[in-house]
Design a protein around this motif. Structure first.
Motif, PDB file in Angstrom:
ATOM      1  N   MET A   1       1.074  -1.316  -0.061  1.00  0.00           N
ATOM      2  CA  MET A   1       0.074  -0.047  -0.077  1.00  0.00           C
ATOM      3  C   MET A   1       0.834   1.326   0.026  1.00  0.00           C
ATOM      4  N   PRO A   2       0.419   2.231  -0.682  1.00  0.00           N
ATOM      5  CA  PRO A   2       1.243   3.554  -0.679  1.00  0.00           C
ATOM      6  C   PRO A   2       0.748   4.073   0.623  1.00  0.00           C
ATOM      7  N   ASP A   3       2.181   4.577   0.890  1.00  0.00           N
ATOM      8  CA  ASP A   3       2.004   5.254   2.396  1.00  0.00           C
ATOM      9  C   ASP A   3       1.144   6.972   2.143  1.00  0.00           C
ATOM     10  N   ASP A   4       0.415   7.353   3.146  1.00  0.00           N
ATOM     11  CA  ASP A   4      -0.271   8.504   3.009  1.00  0.00           C
ATOM     12  C   ASP A   4       0.452   9.560   3.835  1.00  0.00           C
ATOM     13  N   ASP A   5       1.855   9.592   3.947  1.00  0.00           N
ATOM     14  CA  ASP A   5       2.710  10.196   4.857  1.00  0.00           C
ATOM     15  C   ASP A   5       2.581  11.742   4.440  1.00  0.00           C
TER      16      ASP A   5
ATOM     17  N   THR B  18       8.547   9.810  -3.848  1.00  0.00           N
ATOM     18  CA  THR B  18       7.779   8.790  -4.566  1.00  0.00           C
ATOM     19  C   THR B  18       6.645   8.993  -5.447  1.00  0.00           C
ATOM     20  N   ARG B  19       6.374   8.186  -6.370  1.00  0.00           N
ATOM     21  CA  ARG B  19       4.965   8.319  -7.023  1.00  0.00           C
ATOM     22  C   ARG B  19       3.680   7.755  -6.370  1.00  0.00           C
ATOM     23  N   ARG B  20       2.735   8.501  -6.035  1.00  0.00           N
ATOM     24  CA  ARG B  20       1.620   7.518  -5.587  1.00  0.00           C
ATOM     25  C   ARG B  20       0.597   7.349  -6.621  1.00  0.00           C
ATOM     26  N   PHE B  21       0.234   6.345  -6.986  1.00  0.00           N
ATOM     27  CA  PHE B  21      -0.893   6.205  -7.876  1.00  0.00           C
ATOM     28  C   PHE B  21      -2.300   6.412  -7.218  1.00  0.00           C
ATOM     29  N   LEU B  22      -3.084   7.170  -8.168  1.00  0.00           N
ATOM     30  CA  LEU B  22      -4.493   7.294  -7.656  1.00  0.00           C
ATOM     31  C   LEU B  22      -5.265   6.130  -8.224  1.00  0.00           C
ATOM     32  N   GLN B  23      -6.338   5.835  -7.697  1.00  0.00           N
ATOM     33  CA  GLN B  23      -7.483   5.160  -8.208  1.00  0.00           C
ATOM     34  C   GLN B  23      -8.722   5.592  -7.921  1.00  0.00           C
ATOM     35  N   PRO B  24      -8.916   6.801  -8.781  1.00  0.00           N
ATOM     36  CA  PRO B  24     -10.313   7.326  -8.646  1.00  0.00           C
ATOM     37  C   PRO B  24     -11.450   6.547  -9.008  1.00  0.00           C
ATOM     38  N   VAL B 133     -12.106   0.344  -5.484  1.00  0.00           N
ATOM     39  CA  VAL B 133     -11.663  -0.550  -4.239  1.00  0.00           C
ATOM     40  C   VAL B 133     -10.833  -1.552  -4.894  1.00  0.00           C
ATOM     41  N   SER B 134     -11.317  -2.507  -5.652  1.00  0.00           N
ATOM     42  CA  SER B 134     -10.631  -3.805  -6.258  1.00  0.00           C
ATOM     43  C   SER B 134      -9.207  -3.325  -6.799  1.00  0.00           C
ATOM     44  N   ARG B 135      -9.107  -2.167  -7.301  1.00  0.00           N
ATOM     45  CA  ARG B 135      -7.896  -1.816  -7.951  1.00  0.00           C
ATOM     46  C   ARG B 135      -6.900  -1.372  -6.917  1.00  0.00           C
ATOM     47  N   THR B 136      -7.274  -0.791  -5.709  1.00  0.00           N
ATOM     48  CA  THR B 136      -6.366  -0.517  -4.745  1.00  0.00           C
ATOM     49  C   THR B 136      -5.753  -1.710  -4.118  1.00  0.00           C
ATOM     50  N   ARG B 137      -6.941  -2.615  -4.026  1.00  0.00           N
ATOM     51  CA  ARG B 137      -6.404  -3.790  -3.434  1.00  0.00           C
ATOM     52  C   ARG B 137      -5.459  -4.445  -4.100  1.00  0.00           C
ATOM     53  N   LEU B 138      -5.618  -4.774  -5.482  1.00  0.00           N
ATOM     54  CA  LEU B 138      -4.720  -5.143  -6.303  1.00  0.00           C
ATOM     55  C   LEU B 138      -3.265  -4.563  -6.233  1.00  0.00           C
ATOM     56  N   ASP B 139      -3.209  -3.078  -6.076  1.00  0.00           N
ATOM     57  CA  ASP B 139      -2.204  -2.364  -5.994  1.00  0.00           C
ATOM     58  C   ASP B 139      -0.986  -2.982  -4.862  1.00  0.00           C
ATOM     59  N   GLY B 140      -1.769  -3.548  -3.631  1.00  0.00           N
ATOM     60  CA  GLY B 140      -1.134  -3.886  -2.742  1.00  0.00           C
ATOM     61  C   GLY B 140      -0.632  -5.456  -2.729  1.00  0.00           C
ATOM     62  N   ARG B 141      -0.985  -5.958  -3.657  1.00  0.00           N
ATOM     63  CA  ARG B 141      -0.771  -7.402  -4.012  1.00  0.00           C
ATOM     64  C   ARG B 141       0.500  -7.451  -4.670  1.00  0.00           C
ATOM     65  N   ALA B 147      -4.026 -13.965  -9.336  1.00  0.00           N
ATOM     66  CA  ALA B 147      -5.017 -12.845  -9.854  1.00  0.00           C
ATOM     67  C   ALA B 147      -4.354 -11.580 -10.308  1.00  0.00           C
ATOM     68  N   LYS B 148      -3.311 -11.134  -9.473  1.00  0.00           N
ATOM     69  CA  LYS B 148      -2.834  -9.811 -10.145  1.00  0.00           C
ATOM     70  C   LYS B 148      -2.190  -9.936 -11.433  1.00  0.00           C
ATOM     71  N   LEU B 149      -1.163 -11.112 -11.560  1.00  0.00           N
ATOM     72  CA  LEU B 149      -0.479 -11.333 -12.969  1.00  0.00           C
ATOM     73  C   LEU B 149      -1.699 -11.376 -14.059  1.00  0.00           C
ATOM     74  N   LEU B 150      -2.945 -12.099 -13.854  1.00  0.00           N
ATOM     75  CA  LEU B 150      -3.805 -12.222 -14.872  1.00  0.00           C
ATOM     76  C   LEU B 150      -4.303 -10.960 -15.120  1.00  0.00           C
ATOM     77  N   ARG B 151      -4.896 -10.206 -14.040  1.00  0.00           N
ATOM     78  CA  ARG B 151      -5.544  -8.949 -14.249  1.00  0.00           C
ATOM     79  C   ARG B 151      -4.723  -7.795 -14.793  1.00  0.00           C
TER      80      ARG B 151
END
Lengths: 197, 466
Positions: A1-5, B18-24, B133-141, B147-151
């Motif tokens: 998870m990206p941090d929200d620092d 660092t870059r933070r990716f948004l999942q609007p 929501v599921s995109r953000t979850r996928l970011d963390g995997r 599942a991530k490799l496929l999607r």
């Protein structure tokens, strides 16, 4: 998870002030810094390759080599130019068109746009009468080297201006209006374009 | 819960850079629908232009190889490049005028970055990876998980195919569809330059849409940075009605609550990661996602829409937007002037070119028994798509000038340029000294008539009498 620092809390203000302007203590984006460092690395490699070492070829050397090769090709071409070759070139439509273009850009000024010659300037070129030689190589040499008449240069020495290829093309253009074996040498005083009033 | 974005920092850049990716989140709404229709029309327009033929050429064909530019039936050569000045200034004033009136309407509705990102690539995101929501979850995997490799891998492939297609359309503008087709069917090595150009364009597009995204708008694009100069209090922007909304959420006892319930839906849908409630910000591309989001919530709460809406700062402050202001009038006037000048210049482009010079290394003039002669070299260009016959004539007041051997004129092949030797004669009896004259190039059908001024050089006429 990206941090929200960096969310929620305000960044620190740097202690310095310039012209009443202060700044926050923020990081540049890493990708931005990457472009900076990459250009520094590129500049170093570029300097290394082009100035510090001889890894890449010097432009001057390359151009000189190319010019030498061109000159060698031209010399070889001149050596191979004989009457038969020039006659053959004069029957090639593309070469003749190229020669005509050269004629129309330069030669016409003295020999006339219709090649009928101009009194006191240039001989007629579209008839079978020739003053300074009636062979293709003689015509080629006259264009290339010019003609001396009574110790003064008359025809234009065009080797430097046109180069071998274009001189050969102009020769071919002139020959395209001639028949092999039908070209006659006449004395200067009989040249038709110089007789007219 | 994620804290709110703040004005002082860029949401998509972390404290350490660092870059933070948004999942609007996606929001459907009236504005979203209208924007999608506009986007699809624009994409269809972009894809169709190379296919539409006008007078034998694609509607837009920037033929760099042959240095000819076909625009809607007009063909421009490199010599007409000065017209680009009006294209650029016209574009500039159009953007100035619309920005002063309507803010960043360009960014939100028509910029290719927004059009493709919001209406093509984010659609692919949702197809392969689901909602935010599921995109953000996928970011963390981790990528090791099937599942991530496929999607995400599937999404990557879809991106590559789409970028490859867009790159082909883009390339078609420069080599035309008939030029492009053999390059597609032949082996890559048969057209190495085109293949490399296509591969680079695909890679750049992929990088942009996969990774770079809103960074282009926030950090690279100069337009956003111009806003502080182009926008004033009367420009219509996407704004939050603070008077109506505040105090947001649950107010302290004894205070009347504002309409904003602090649901943070506007933050969730923002593609650049800002909180519109903090006012007009450089990052806002005026995409109206927050407008749709807030209207949706307001409708559910049975409150009137428009808490976040298109409005000027003056309107949000309780005043009335003034559309007629010195700057809008000035920008519009300059736009109109620019359009008129551009139209006149394009219409005046002649389908032929005519230039005169004197051949180098030759006599300036020559005198024969009957006449005085001057020689010129004319460069004549036929920019048309059909062969054309041209005539050249000389016009001088008081002196008769003959153009030798040009009575039959000359035929010039389509899009060709010839160098024509011109010998001009003046009868010795007519010659009264040097004079100015005009050479006219005329097409056989009389549609083209170009003039060049020239000077006839000659000896002192008294010398001729001797």
């Amino acid at each position: 998870m990206p941090d929200d620092d960096n969310l929620g809390e305000k960044p620190v203000i740097m202690p310095h002030t310039y012209d009443g302007i202060q700044e926050y203590d923020q990081s540049l984006p890493n990708w931005w810094l990457f472009t900076l460092f990459a250009s520094i690395a590129f500049a170093f490699l570029y300097w290394l390759a082009n100035f510090a070492t001889d890894t890449t070829p010097d432009d001057r050397v390359a151009v000189n080599a190319e010019m030498d090769a061109l000159e060698a090709r031209q010399l070889a071409a001149v050596k191979n130019l004989d009457d038969a070759t020039l006659w053959k070139m004069s029957r090639n439509a593309k070469t003749v068109a190229e020669g005509q273009a050269v004629y129309n850009s330069l030669c016409f000024t003295c020999h006339g746009p219709t090649m009928a010659g101009m009194k006191g300037l240039g001989f007629r070129l579209n008839d079978e009468f020739w003053v300074h030689g009636n062979t293709p190589t003689a015509i080629f040499n006259n264009i290339s080297e010019g003609i001396m008449f009574e110790g003064k240069p008359t025809g234009m020495a065009s080797q430097k201006v046109l180069g071998t290829g274009r001189i050969a093309a102009v020769t071919a253009f002139l020959l395209s209006m001639q028949k092999e074996g039908a070209m006659k040498v006449i004395p200067r005083k009989d040249e038709p374009s110089q007789l007219a009033p | 819960m994620r804290p709110d974005p703040i004005r002082e920092s860029v949401t998509t850049i972390g404290k350490d850079g660092t870059r933070r990716f948004l999942q609007p989140s996606l929001v459907f709404g009236a504005w979203w629908k209208a924007r999608r229709v506009v986007a699809w029309l624009l994409i269809a327009f972009f894809a169709a232009l190379p296919w539409i033929e006008i007078e034998g050429f694609p509607a837009v064909f920037l033929d760099i190889e042959h240095r000819r530019f076909h625009l809607l039936g007009t063909t421009l050569g490199l010599g007409d490049l000065w017209l680009l000045f009006f294209v650029i200034t016209g574009w500039g004033f159009l953007i100035y005028a619309t920005t002063a009136l309507l803010g960043r309407i360009w960014c939100g509705w028509t910029c290719p970055q927004t059009v493709y990102l919001e209406h093509v690539f984010r659609v692919v995101d949702r197809i392969f990876e689901g909602d935010h929501v599921s995109r953000t979850r996928l970011d963390g995997r981790s990528w090791g998980e099937p599942a991530k490799l496929l999607r995400r891998g599937g999404r990557m492939l879809a991106y590559l195919v789409l970028c490859w297609a867009v790159a082909h359309i883009f390339l078609a503008y420069f080599i035309s569809i008939p030029g492009l087709y053999p390059m597609i069917t032949d082996a890559p090595l048969a057209h190495p330059a085109a293949f490399v150009a296509m591969a680079v364009a695909t890679a750049v597009l992929f990088f942009n849409f996969w990774w770079f995204r809103e960074q282009l708008c926030l950090i690279i694009c100069p337009y956003g940075r111009l806003q502080s100069a182009l926008i004033d209090d009367d420009s219509v922007i996407v704004g939050y009605d603070e008077k109506r909304g505040e105090p947001r959420g649950k107010p302290a006892a004894g205070l009347a609550a504002g309409d904003c319930v602090d649901c943070r839906r506007c933050v969730q849908v923002c593609p650049t990661g800002i909180d519109i409630r903090q006012g007009l910000q450089m990052e806002c591309i005026a995409c109206t996602a927050c407008v749709d989001a807030c209207d949706d919530v307001m409708a559910k709460l049975r409150r009137p829409p428009g808490l976040v809406r298109y409005a000027s700062l003056r309107e949000l402050d309780g005043g009335k937007t003034r559309f007629l202001r010195p700057r809008t009038i000035l920008y519009a006037a300059m736009l109109v002037v620019g359009l008129i000048v551009a139209t006149v210049s394009v219409l005046r482009v002649q389908p032929a070119g005519f230039k005169l010079s004197r051949p180098p290394q030759t006599e300036l003039y020559s005198v024969s028994a009957g006449s005085v002669a001057n020689v010129f070299r004319a460069k004549i260009q036929n920019k048309d798509e059909a062969p054309r016959r041209f005539f050249i004539s000389a016009e001088a007041s008081g002196t008769k000038v003959t153009v030798l051997n040009q009575s039959a004129g000359m035929v010039i092949a389509p899009q060709a340029e010839i160098t024509l030797p011109l010998t001009l004669l003046v009868d010795r009896q007519d010659y009264r000294g040097e004079f100015n004259f005009t050479l006219r190039l005329r097409s056989e059908d009389g549609k083209i008539s170009l003039l060049q001024k020239a000077h006839f050089i000659g000896p002192d006429p008294r010398d001729l009498k001797r």
